[in-house]
Enzyme design. Sequence first.
Site, PDB file in Angstrom:
ATOM      1  N   ARG A 125     -59.690 -67.887  29.484  1.00 43.45           N
ATOM      2  CA  ARG A 125     -58.655 -67.071  28.830  1.00 43.45           C
ATOM      3  C   ARG A 125     -57.975 -67.847  27.691  1.00 43.45           C
ATOM      4  NH1 ARG A 125     -53.440 -67.326  27.397  1.00 43.45           N
ATOM      5  NH2 ARG A 125     -52.955 -68.429  29.328  1.00 43.45           N
ATOM      6  N   ASP A 126     -57.172 -68.809  28.045  1.00 42.87           N
ATOM      7  CA  ASP A 126     -56.436 -69.556  27.018  1.00 42.87           C
ATOM      8  C   ASP A 126     -57.413 -70.311  26.115  1.00 42.87           C
ATOM      9  OD1 ASP A 126     -54.201 -70.474  25.726  1.00 42.87           O
ATOM     10  OD2 ASP A 126     -53.396 -71.612  27.410  1.00 42.87           O
ATOM     11  N   ASN A 162     -55.456 -76.680  25.744  1.00 44.75           N
ATOM     12  CA  ASN A 162     -54.759 -77.256  26.902  1.00 44.75           C
ATOM     13  C   ASN A 162     -55.332 -78.627  27.208  1.00 44.75           C
ATOM     14  OD1 ASN A 162     -54.549 -74.154  27.714  1.00 44.75           O
ATOM     15  ND2 ASN A 162     -52.964 -75.359  28.695  1.00 44.75           N
ATOM     16  N   HIS A 190     -50.291 -78.130  26.409  1.00 43.15           N
ATOM     17  CA  HIS A 190     -51.266 -78.218  25.313  1.00 43.15           C
ATOM     18  C   HIS A 190     -51.216 -79.639  24.761  1.00 43.15           C
ATOM     19  CE1 HIS A 190     -52.579 -73.964  24.811  1.00 43.15           C
ATOM     20  NE2 HIS A 190     -51.523 -73.791  25.592  1.00 43.15           N
ATOM     21  N   CYS A 217     -53.234 -71.148  20.786  1.00 43.68           N
ATOM     22  CA  CYS A 217     -52.571 -69.860  20.938  1.00 43.68           C
ATOM     23  C   CYS A 217     -52.600 -69.143  19.595  1.00 43.68           C
ATOM     24  CB  CYS A 217     -51.126 -70.050  21.404  1.00 43.68           C
ATOM     25  SG  CYS A 217     -50.231 -68.493  21.499  1.00 43.68           S
ATOM     26  N   HIS A 253     -48.080 -76.501  32.199  1.00 48.34           N
ATOM     27  CA  HIS A 253     -49.134 -75.965  31.315  1.00 48.34           C
ATOM     28  C   HIS A 253     -48.963 -76.678  29.972  1.00 48.34           C
ATOM     29  CE1 HIS A 253     -51.478 -72.337  29.734  1.00 48.34           C
ATOM     30  NE2 HIS A 253     -50.985 -72.845  28.623  1.00 48.34           N
TER      31      HIS A 253
HETATM   32  C1  LIG Z   1     -47.809 -56.726  24.310  1.00 54.86           C
HETATM   33  C2  LIG Z   1     -48.444 -55.965  23.186  1.00 54.86           C
HETATM   34  C3  LIG Z   1     -49.481 -54.986  23.707  1.00 54.86           C
HETATM   35  C4  LIG Z   1     -47.344 -55.186  22.483  1.00 54.86           C
HETATM   36  O1  LIG Z   1     -47.855 -54.668  21.276  1.00 54.86           O
HETATM   37  P1  LIG Z   1     -47.202 -53.356  20.630  1.00 54.86           P
HETATM   38  O2  LIG Z   1     -47.925 -53.097  19.336  1.00 54.86           O
HETATM   39  O3  LIG Z   1     -45.725 -53.515  20.588  1.00 54.86           O
HETATM   40  O4  LIG Z   1     -47.602 -52.277  21.750  1.00 54.86           O
HETATM   41  P2  LIG Z   1     -47.341 -50.738  21.863  1.00 54.86           P
HETATM   42  O5  LIG Z   1     -46.951 -50.465  23.270  1.00 54.86           O
HETATM   43  O6  LIG Z   1     -46.428 -50.239  20.763  1.00 54.86           O
HETATM   44  O7  LIG Z   1     -48.787 -50.119  21.628  1.00 54.86           O
HETATM   45  C5  LIG Z   1     -49.434 -50.249  20.373  1.00 54.86           C
HETATM   46  C6  LIG Z   1     -50.931 -50.121  20.550  1.00 54.86           C
HETATM   47  O8  LIG Z   1     -51.406 -51.162  21.419  1.00 54.86           O
HETATM   48  C7  LIG Z   1     -52.063 -50.588  22.555  1.00 54.86           C
HETATM   49  N1  LIG Z   1     -51.740 -51.392  23.730  1.00 54.86           N
HETATM   50  C8  LIG Z   1     -50.520 -51.669  24.234  1.00 54.86           C
HETATM   51  N2  LIG Z   1     -50.637 -52.424  25.324  1.00 54.86           N
HETATM   52  C9  LIG Z   1     -51.951 -52.630  25.522  1.00 54.86           C
HETATM   53  C10 LIG Z   1     -52.677 -53.329  26.502  1.00 54.86           C
HETATM   54  N3  LIG Z   1     -52.079 -53.993  27.502  1.00 54.86           N
HETATM   55  N4  LIG Z   1     -54.021 -53.343  26.416  1.00 54.86           N
HETATM   56  C11 LIG Z   1     -54.651 -52.685  25.414  1.00 54.86           C
HETATM   57  N5  LIG Z   1     -54.010 -52.027  24.441  1.00 54.86           N
HETATM   58  C12 LIG Z   1     -52.668 -51.975  24.502  1.00 54.86           C
HETATM   59  C13 LIG Z   1     -51.506 -49.169  22.646  1.00 54.86           C
HETATM   60  O9  LIG Z   1     -52.431 -48.346  23.323  1.00 54.86           O
HETATM   61  C14 LIG Z   1     -51.359 -48.813  21.192  1.00 54.86           C
HETATM   62  O10 LIG Z   1     -52.650 -48.498  20.694  1.00 54.86           O
HETATM   63  P3  LIG Z   1     -52.855 -47.497  19.448  1.00 54.86           P
HETATM   64  O11 LIG Z   1     -52.213 -46.219  19.893  1.00 54.86           O
HETATM   65  O12 LIG Z   1     -52.150 -48.127  18.274  1.00 54.86           O
HETATM   66  O13 LIG Z   1     -54.322 -47.451  19.287  1.00 54.86           O
HETATM   67  C15 LIG Z   1     -49.111 -56.911  22.143  1.00 54.86           C
HETATM   68  O14 LIG Z   1     -48.128 -57.648  21.510  1.00 54.86           O
HETATM   69  C16 LIG Z   1     -50.122 -57.837  22.775  1.00 54.86           C
HETATM   70  O15 LIG Z   1     -51.172 -57.399  23.271  1.00 54.86           O
HETATM   71  N6  LIG Z   1     -49.853 -59.144  22.749  1.00 54.86           N
HETATM   72  C17 LIG Z   1     -50.737 -60.087  23.384  1.00 54.86           C
HETATM   73  C18 LIG Z   1     -50.389 -61.449  22.991  1.00 54.86           C
HETATM   74  C19 LIG Z   1     -51.270 -62.460  23.684  1.00 54.86           C
HETATM   75  O16 LIG Z   1     -52.192 -62.137  24.420  1.00 54.86           O
HETATM   76  N7  LIG Z   1     -50.974 -63.722  23.381  1.00 54.86           N
HETATM   77  C20 LIG Z   1     -51.718 -64.808  23.936  1.00 54.86           C
HETATM   78  C21 LIG Z   1     -51.432 -65.017  25.395  1.00 54.86           C
HETATM   79  S1  LIG Z   1     -49.874 -65.820  25.722  1.00 54.86           S
HETATM   80  C22 LIG Z   1     -50.265 -67.460  25.615  1.00 54.86           C
HETATM   81  O17 LIG Z   1     -51.343 -67.816  25.209  1.00 54.86           O
HETATM   82  C23 LIG Z   1     -49.278 -68.448  26.129  1.00 54.86           C
HETATM   83  C24 LIG Z   1     -49.638 -69.002  27.499  1.00 54.86           C
HETATM   84  C25 LIG Z   1     -49.562 -67.916  28.579  1.00 54.86           C
HETATM   85  O18 LIG Z   1     -50.973 -69.507  27.535  1.00 54.86           O
HETATM   86  C26 LIG Z   1     -48.664 -70.133  27.892  1.00 54.86           C
HETATM   87  C27 LIG Z   1     -48.380 -71.098  26.751  1.00 54.86           C
HETATM   88  O19 LIG Z   1     -49.251 -71.904  26.359  1.00 54.86           O
HETATM   89  O20 LIG Z   1     -47.273 -71.013  26.245  1.00 54.86           O
END
Ligand SMILES: CC(C)(COP(=O)([O-])OP(=O)([O-])OC[C@H]1O[C@@H](n2cnc3c(N)ncnc32)[C@H](O)[C@@H]1OP(=O)([O-])[O-])[C@@H](O)C(=O)NCCC(=O)NCCSC(=O)C[C@@](C)(O)CC(=O)[O-]
Length: 300
Positions: free
Chosen positions: A15-16, A249, A209, A240, A207
């Site tokens: 994933r990450d 990581n 990096h 990220c 966690h």
């Molecule tokens: C949270 C949202 C969805 C908000 O995104 P948004 O644009 O505010 O969402 P929305 O609710 O307004 O929906 C907009 C569109 O997104 C779709 N949608 C809405 N939700 C979903 C979903 N779950 N799966 C699939 N599609 C989705 C929804 O259907 C719609 O589609 P459209 O009508 O435009 O075609 C967006 O910002 C997002 O997906 N962000 C993901 C960010 C991410 O994955 N970042 C990396 C992981 S975090 C990380 O790496 C840190 C960590 C954990 O490792 C720890 C560290 O190191 O710090």
Amino acid sequence: MNLPQHVRLVEVGPRDGLQNEKQPISVADKVRLVDELSAAGLGYIEVGSFVSPKWVPQMAGSAEVFAQIQRHAGVVYGALTPNMQGFEAAVAAGVKEVAVFAAASEAFSQKNINCSISESLQRFVPIMDAARQHGISVRGYVSCVLGCPYEGDVAPQQVADVAAELFAMGCYEVSLGDTIGTGTAGATRRLIEATAAKIPREKIGGHFHDTYGQALANVYASLLEGVSVFDSSVAGLGGCPYAKGATGNVATEDVLYLLNGLGIDTGIDMDRLIVAGQRICDVLGKANGSRVARARQASR
Ligand SMILES: CC(C)(COP(=O)([O-])OP(=O)([O-])OC[C@H]1O[C@@H](n2cnc3c(N)ncnc32)[C@H](O)[C@@H]1OP(=O)([O-])[O-])[C@@H](O)C(=O)NCCC(=O)NCCSC(=O)C[C@@](C)(O)CC(=O)[O-]
């Protein structure tokens, strides 16, 4: 020295490690990675994310990956779910453990999940309720615990407060993410102290990096603080999408080497782990980010 007797590694490579890769990676290659990691003895593997494919295209095939992996008894296969839409997709894919992810910095929260910290916590409430109904465990993440790419310094108290909210709403463990890898051993110890004042120490995960080359030192500093759960990524893969320049990581192989040297048994097979890491590096055409893997390969 008062080190934990048992340490659990959470393998976040699939994933990450892969979420930030720009090139397409086939479902078959992702499945093979997960299967090789479970065969190497990893007890927890974060397989993918049910997030918007517009935001993180690489994770779009997560349901297919879940459908094709060989699930082994005793191994947890987790996934990130930012909202109910993601949670429902995860349940449909047969996921039995999810993770919700918040941040300690407002700017990062906006960039990463398009809402404020408090809005994100509100979004997690229905996930927690639905998870309880489905018998699904929920892990929590807090990002930017030792610095934010947009806001700079982050106070340990800010992290502790978010971690406490996640724990209070039902996350069984909260992983503290040094998203941009700027943390040092001293800052890590202060962070753990502040967080452990709010949630039990054994419920804190680390966690780290490795952007500044401090991740392994931070793991060790956390061990000294009694932390016994660490996220790591095979071959040090990762970064990220919303933290420019952040590297992967801490490499799982390197953490395993550290733990083996401390006499802490994890049941993980180093040789098989190195093979898994090298294979995915070959797929990506990338150098292996694990110092231990490189050293072992060079000495053969
Ligand atoms: C949270 C949202 C969805 C908000 O995104 P948004 O644009 O505010 O969402 P929305 O609710 O307004 O929906 C907009 C569109 O997104 C779709 N949608 C809405 N939700 C979903 C979903 N779950 N799966 C699939 N599609 C989705 C929804 O259907 C719609 O589609 P459209 O009508 O435009 O075609 C967006 O910002 C997002 O997906 N962000 C993901 C960010 C991410 O994955 N970042 C990396 C992981 S975090 C990380 O790496 C840190 C960590 C954990 O490792 C720890 C560290 O190191 O710090």
